[in-house]
Design a protein around this motif. Sequence first.
Motif: not given
Ligand code: SF4
Length: 473
Positions: A198, A200-202, A204-205, A207-208, A244-245, A274, A314
């Motif tokens: 993904c 993006f850079r949230c 709380f997640c 994935d980044p 993820e997206t 999103r 977000k």
């Molecule tokens: S919450 Fe969703 S949009 Fe945000 S970084 Fe994680 S996978 Fe990506």
Amino acid sequence: MRKHHIVLYNPRAPFFTMPLALIAVGSALDRSRYEVTLVDGRLEPDPVARVLDATDGALCLGVSVLTGIPIRDALGVTRAVRARHPRCRIVWGGWHPSLFPRETLNEAGVDAVVVGQGEEAFADLVERFAAGRTGQDGRDGQEGEDGENGRDATGAIARRPARDINDFPEHDYGLIAVERYFALKRERQLDYTTSQGCRFRCTFCADPTVYGRAWSGLEPARVATELDRLWHRHHFTDVGFQDETFFTHANRVGAIAEEILGRDLHFTWMATMRGDQGARLDEHVLLACRHAGLRRVMIGLESGSQQMLDWMKKDLKVEQVFVTAEKCRRHGIAVLCNLIVGFPDEPPESVAATLDAAKALRALGPDFQVALFYYRPYPGTPITDALARRGHPLPRSLDEWAAIEESTSHSPWVDAGKRALIDRFSFYQRIGWARPDAWRVPLQAIARWRCRRDVYAFPIEKTIVEWVRQVRA
Ligand code: SF4
Ligand code: B12
């Protein structure tokens, strides 16, 4: 030549999504040399016995591990296999070991950890096991790897730069008993993923952290060709795109929809979106998706408070989610919005804004549902790191991470009054629009009435349902 036997294990979890991660790593192995058995703990009455049986004489056991309850199951299986079959190499991969490779290796049964994308790194490890390049005590690389090929100096942590997923072979769903998942899900829904990562850079997640904000997606023609084959083989009626997206690139999504339409495939599908992507999305693309079977999108709104959204990076405006929802309504596409309450130091006004957003979304119609979660400090995220820096107690060992759901079942940042309100709201919302079982009909009528009028006092139905669930368990 006798094939080496590789066993893959998916720990128990509360839902029956197909084990796509293990299908991916299993499909990337050279099947002319390796026989692959995939065991899913969710399908087995006694997972440990089943894995012990399967790993008898096996070269390697690969375990996919998410943070939380799955760790406990993964540990049980790992410890049992280590005790019974000491020569079977055990590799952990997936999100939790990717975030804590060294801590995972502290577990005596784990020989090696794969960090991030698993296809190539696992195939490489297995080749090395097959070639006998592994220490007798079970720790891979005892003969002194030098840190090349993305391995650490001991060779026990395998990390490869993420490759474009188009480079990997088609996923072999023959590794799982597809019909069993259909039965457990109570719908002929196939899970499939068209992309990894993904952009993006949230905060709380994870994935980044795990994929470094990289993303790669399958070519639309490949997606359609594979789904075409799978549809004819398994006769599914719905697809859950677990990306993820999914809507990362509108053109790609539009092309996937056109490919599905062009092949005359008849199934519905749901996908992650999103709110900002939906708001920007060309109406024609959304319409093409609708015609190609899109029935529901899942959107992470996370919070109804713009201040909180900005704080968690977000990169989304609350209004964008409503613009998207309105568009979906026009095209007859349902929306499931995920919301989180109880972020660290979240003020009561922000929680209230989230509940207001949930009600406003729900008011758009029965096809507009919300799922409310309490914030949990999952690892590998900037928010959790900040909590650790300020001395907030966090799990340390695998056993403690396995208990994170229990140890954080109440957010310290939501007071008791608000919690009661949130719990009741979530309950009635969920029951009100759940799949209509005969016995649920009267309960649903009451739940919908309560939601419509915002009446959550004296939650007798909630107490009874919870009591029944406890008795059944
Ligand atoms: S919450 Fe969703 S949009 Fe945000 S970084 Fe994680 S996978 Fe990506
Ligand atoms: C489906 C899903 C689930 C299913 C799990 C299905 C299953 N296998 O049992 C269910 C619904 C049960 C689930 C639960 C949870 N999930 Co979930 N889930 C997903 C989702 C949407 C898809 C996973 C998937 O199949 N991906 C496709 C495969 C191909 O990719 P992958 O999983 O990344 O696998 C690759 C690598 O990780 C690696 N790999 C993975 N396993 C293994 C094993 C071996 C041996 C090797 C070598 C490599 C390897 O190789 C694979 C191929 O490259 C992801 C988001 C996503 N799109 O990945 C979130 C995600 C994995 N879940 C997440 C979370 C937070 C959870 C929960 C902890 C909490 C929650 N509220 O959702 C719970 C945990 C379960 C519990 N407490 O009971 C996080 C992971 C964070 C973490 N630290 O674990 C994700 C990334 C969502 C997010 N962005 O926050 N989940």
